[in-house]
Write an enzyme that holds these catalytic residues in place. Sequence first.
Site, PDB file in Angstrom:
ATOM      1  N   LYS A  79      76.537  58.496  45.364  1.00 33.57           N
ATOM      2  CA  LYS A  79      75.381  57.758  44.845  1.00 33.57           C
ATOM      3  C   LYS A  79      74.145  58.187  45.617  1.00 33.57           C
ATOM      4  O   LYS A  79      74.246  58.667  46.747  1.00 33.57           O
ATOM      5  CB  LYS A  79      75.607  56.248  45.062  1.00 33.57           C
ATOM      6  CG  LYS A  79      74.825  55.365  44.127  1.00 33.57           C
ATOM      7  CD  LYS A  79      75.526  55.160  42.804  1.00 33.57           C
ATOM      8  CE  LYS A  79      74.676  54.365  41.845  1.00 33.57           C
ATOM      9  NZ  LYS A  79      75.324  54.157  40.545  1.00 33.57           N
ATOM     10  N   GLY A 179      75.205  39.401  25.397  1.00 30.17           N
ATOM     11  CA  GLY A 179      74.326  40.571  25.566  1.00 30.17           C
ATOM     12  C   GLY A 179      74.506  41.559  24.430  1.00 30.17           C
ATOM     13  O   GLY A 179      75.581  42.144  24.273  1.00 30.17           O
ATOM     14  N   GLY A 181      72.703  44.453  23.849  1.00 29.15           N
ATOM     15  CA  GLY A 181      71.871  45.625  24.158  1.00 29.15           C
ATOM     16  C   GLY A 181      72.527  46.881  23.626  1.00 29.15           C
ATOM     17  O   GLY A 181      73.282  46.849  22.645  1.00 29.15           O
ATOM     18  N   ASN A 182      72.287  47.993  24.291  1.00 32.18           N
ATOM     19  CA  ASN A 182      72.814  49.286  23.826  1.00 32.18           C
ATOM     20  C   ASN A 182      74.326  49.253  23.664  1.00 32.18           C
ATOM     21  O   ASN A 182      74.863  49.719  22.675  1.00 32.18           O
ATOM     22  CB  ASN A 182      72.441  50.387  24.824  1.00 32.18           C
ATOM     23  CG  ASN A 182      70.946  50.634  24.814  1.00 32.18           C
ATOM     24  OD1 ASN A 182      70.318  50.633  23.764  1.00 32.18           O
ATOM     25  ND2 ASN A 182      70.372  50.824  25.987  1.00 32.18           N
ATOM     26  N   VAL A 183      75.019  48.669  24.642  1.00 32.36           N
ATOM     27  CA  VAL A 183      76.476  48.646  24.584  1.00 32.36           C
ATOM     28  C   VAL A 183      76.963  47.468  23.744  1.00 32.36           C
ATOM     29  O   VAL A 183      77.791  47.623  22.838  1.00 32.36           O
ATOM     30  CB  VAL A 183      77.099  48.565  26.002  1.00 32.36           C
ATOM     31  CG1 VAL A 183      78.614  48.490  25.915  1.00 32.36           C
ATOM     32  CG2 VAL A 183      76.673  49.756  26.849  1.00 32.36           C
ATOM     33  N   TYR A 185      75.728  45.582  21.358  1.00 36.75           N
ATOM     34  CA  TYR A 185      75.575  45.573  19.898  1.00 36.75           C
ATOM     35  C   TYR A 185      76.562  46.530  19.240  1.00 36.75           C
ATOM     36  O   TYR A 185      77.194  46.214  18.232  1.00 36.75           O
ATOM     37  CB  TYR A 185      74.137  45.906  19.479  1.00 36.75           C
ATOM     38  CG  TYR A 185      73.859  45.398  18.078  1.00 36.75           C
ATOM     39  CD1 TYR A 185      73.304  44.147  17.869  1.00 36.75           C
ATOM     40  CD2 TYR A 185      74.212  46.156  16.964  1.00 36.75           C
ATOM     41  CE1 TYR A 185      73.102  43.643  16.588  1.00 36.75           C
ATOM     42  CE2 TYR A 185      74.019  45.664  15.678  1.00 36.75           C
ATOM     43  CZ  TYR A 185      73.456  44.409  15.495  1.00 36.75           C
ATOM     44  OH  TYR A 185      73.268  43.921  14.234  1.00 36.75           O
TER      45      TYR A 185
HETATM   46  P1  NAD Z   1      70.906  46.826  27.940  1.00 36.54           P
HETATM   47  O1  NAD Z   1      69.804  46.533  28.883  1.00 36.54           O
HETATM   48  O2  NAD Z   1      70.660  47.714  26.764  1.00 36.54           O
HETATM   49  O3  NAD Z   1      71.485  45.441  27.342  1.00 36.54           O
HETATM   50  C1  NAD Z   1      71.610  44.263  28.047  1.00 36.54           C
HETATM   51  C2  NAD Z   1      71.346  43.121  27.059  1.00 36.54           C
HETATM   52  O4  NAD Z   1      71.634  41.890  27.705  1.00 36.54           O
HETATM   53  C3  NAD Z   1      69.892  43.062  26.596  1.00 36.54           C
HETATM   54  O5  NAD Z   1      69.833  42.968  25.182  1.00 36.54           O
HETATM   55  C4  NAD Z   1      69.374  41.813  27.272  1.00 36.54           C
HETATM   56  O6  NAD Z   1      68.348  41.154  26.526  1.00 36.54           O
HETATM   57  C5  NAD Z   1      70.623  40.958  27.360  1.00 36.54           C
HETATM   58  N1  NAD Z   1      70.578  39.906  28.364  1.00 36.54           N
HETATM   59  C6  NAD Z   1      69.944  39.895  29.569  1.00 36.54           C
HETATM   60  N2  NAD Z   1      70.142  38.725  30.191  1.00 36.54           N
HETATM   61  C7  NAD Z   1      70.931  37.981  29.367  1.00 36.54           C
HETATM   62  C8  NAD Z   1      71.481  36.671  29.460  1.00 36.54           C
HETATM   63  N3  NAD Z   1      71.264  35.891  30.509  1.00 36.54           N
HETATM   64  N4  NAD Z   1      72.255  36.236  28.453  1.00 36.54           N
HETATM   65  C9  NAD Z   1      72.477  36.998  27.356  1.00 36.54           C
HETATM   66  N5  NAD Z   1      71.968  38.240  27.215  1.00 36.54           N
HETATM   67  C10 NAD Z   1      71.211  38.722  28.215  1.00 36.54           C
HETATM   68  O7  NAD Z   1      72.100  47.359  28.822  1.00 36.54           O
HETATM   69  P2  NAD Z   1      73.403  48.148  28.321  1.00 36.54           P
HETATM   70  O8  NAD Z   1      73.187  49.583  28.519  1.00 36.54           O
HETATM   71  O9  NAD Z   1      73.819  47.630  26.987  1.00 36.54           O
HETATM   72  O10 NAD Z   1      74.464  47.677  29.415  1.00 36.54           O
HETATM   73  C11 NAD Z   1      75.062  46.383  29.335  1.00 36.54           C
HETATM   74  C12 NAD Z   1      75.938  46.147  30.560  1.00 36.54           C
HETATM   75  O11 NAD Z   1      76.936  47.157  30.620  1.00 36.54           O
HETATM   76  C13 NAD Z   1      75.188  46.222  31.880  1.00 36.54           C
HETATM   77  O12 NAD Z   1      75.758  45.309  32.780  1.00 36.54           O
HETATM   78  C14 NAD Z   1      75.468  47.620  32.357  1.00 36.54           C
HETATM   79  O13 NAD Z   1      75.434  47.695  33.764  1.00 36.54           O
HETATM   80  C15 NAD Z   1      76.865  47.864  31.859  1.00 36.54           C
HETATM   81  N6  NAD Z   1      77.185  49.278  31.636  1.00 36.54           N
HETATM   82  C16 NAD Z   1      76.470  50.012  30.737  1.00 36.54           C
HETATM   83  C17 NAD Z   1      76.790  51.349  30.540  1.00 36.54           C
HETATM   84  C18 NAD Z   1      76.064  52.192  29.527  1.00 36.54           C
HETATM   85  O14 NAD Z   1      76.556  53.259  29.172  1.00 36.54           O
HETATM   86  N7  NAD Z   1      74.915  51.767  29.018  1.00 36.54           N
HETATM   87  C19 NAD Z   1      77.846  51.935  31.267  1.00 36.54           C
HETATM   88  C20 NAD Z   1      78.573  51.147  32.178  1.00 36.54           C
HETATM   89  C21 NAD Z   1      78.218  49.818  32.351  1.00 36.54           C
END
Ligand code: NAD
Length: 374
Positions: A79, A179, A181-183, A185
Site C-alpha cells: 500500500k 448503498g 453506488g457503483n457496486v 446498484y
Molecule cells: P460508491 O461511493 O459508488 O457507493 C457507495 C454508496 O453508498 C453511495 O451511493 C452512497 O450514497 C451510499 N451511502 C453512503 N452512506 C450511506 C449510508 N449511511 N446508508 C446508505 N447508503 C449510504 O462506492 P462503491 O464503489 O460502490 O463501493 C461500495 C463499497 O464497496 C465501499 O465500502 C467500498 O470500499 C467497497 N468496495 C468497492 C470496490 C469497487 O470495486 N468499487 C471494491 C472493493 C470494495
Amino acid sequence: MEIQQLKVPGYEEVYRATDRRSGLLAFIAVHDTTLGPALGGCRMWHFSREDDAITDVLRLARGMTFKSAVAKTGLGGGKAVIVGDPKTQKSTELFRSMGRFIHTVGGRYITAEDVGTGTGDMITMRGETPYVSGLPRDKGGSGDPSPFTALGTFQGIVACAEEAFGKKDLNGLTVAVQGLGNVGYDLARRLKEAGAKLIVTDVNESRVQQAVKELGARASTPQSIYGETCDILSPCALGAVINDRTIPMLKCRIVAGAANNQLAEDRHGEALLERGILYAPDFVINAGGIINVSVEFQPGGYDEAASTKRVNRIYEAIRDIIATSKAQQIPTSQAAVVLAEKILSDARKAKGLPEPKRFEPAAWPAAVSHGTER
Ligand code: NAD
C-alpha cells in the site's frame, strides 16, 4: 527527493519519502511478496500525525496480502499513502514525484487508485513509472473494477445461500442492500435478475427511487435497514456497520456485501456466529475488483473473459471459508485469515522461504483514514 527505509518487523520493505519541491510526504509499505509483486492502492489523506499515516499504510498493506492470497491473484500485498488533503493539495508535480518514488521500489510495489486518488492521478504517475495498475481500458488498463466487485459479491451471496438455505437459487429470497453506488446498484440488478426481492437504502434518495422504479425494490431508510426482516443483508456502503448497536437489530440469516471492513471489531465476527448469522468475510467476497486488476499481469495482458472466469471463483472461496469455519469451529471472519495464512505458508515452504515474524490482528489500532477502499 529523500527516501528513508524504515525497519518494521513482519514487513519486507517500508519507505518514507519527502520531496521539498513538490511538497510530497509519502510512505510505501511492501508487506509480503511471497505470491508476487505487492499490489495495493495509493491513498491520499489529511493525516494529522505522521504516525497515523504509518499505521494506516502498514495495516492496509497487510490486509492486501490476505486479500490477494485468498483471491489467488498471484500478487502480494502493499500500500502507499500520501499525506495531504486530496481536495486542496493535489498537483501534477506531487503525483509525478510520487510516481518517481514508486519507481525506486523496482516493481516490488504496484500502485492503483484508492481513497483520495483518481484516474487522472494514476495517469500522471504512469508517466514516471510502469508500476501503475487499473488504468482506463483506452489507456491499456483493466478499467472500472466495480462491475467485477459486484459479480464476485453476487457469487459469494450464492455460496452463502447454498449453505444457509440448502439451495443456490436466489429466487424468492429477500435481500436488503445498503448503498446503491457503483457496486451496490449493479449487485441489486443481478439479484433482481436471479429472482430475489429487494429492500434498498441509500443516503442519495435518487438512487433509491431509481431502484424502486427499475428493479421493483422496496425503499427502506439508512436507519431502519438493519432491522428489516430479510434473508440477506448486503452492506455495500460503509465500513464498521456490523457493531454492538446493529447486531441485536439484525433479522437476517446472512450478512454478505461488498463494503470494506464491515466488522467494527474482530469480536463482531464471533457475535454474528453466536446469533446464527452467516457472515461472508468482506475481503474475500469483495475481491472481484482486485482480481480484475490482477489479470493485467497475466501473460498476454488484460482479458475480460479470463477476469470474469476468475471472479466467478469467489463462490468456491466463500465455500472453502465456510468449510474451514465449521471444521475449526471459528467465525468465518477468522477462517478467512487462517486460510490466507495457510496459502502464504504453503507458498513459502514451496519456495524454501522462512516464515516471517507475525503481527497479531488484535495489536492493530482502529483505522485512521476512512472511505472507499479498493
Ligand atoms: P460508491 O461511493 O459508488 O457507493 C457507495 C454508496 O453508498 C453511495 O451511493 C452512497 O450514497 C451510499 N451511502 C453512503 N452512506 C450511506 C449510508 N449511511 N446508508 C446508505 N447508503 C449510504 O462506492 P462503491 O464503489 O460502490 O463501493 C461500495 C463499497 O464497496 C465501499 O465500502 C467500498 O470500499 C467497497 N468496495 C468497492 C470496490 C469497487 O470495486 N468499487 C471494491 C472493493 C470494495
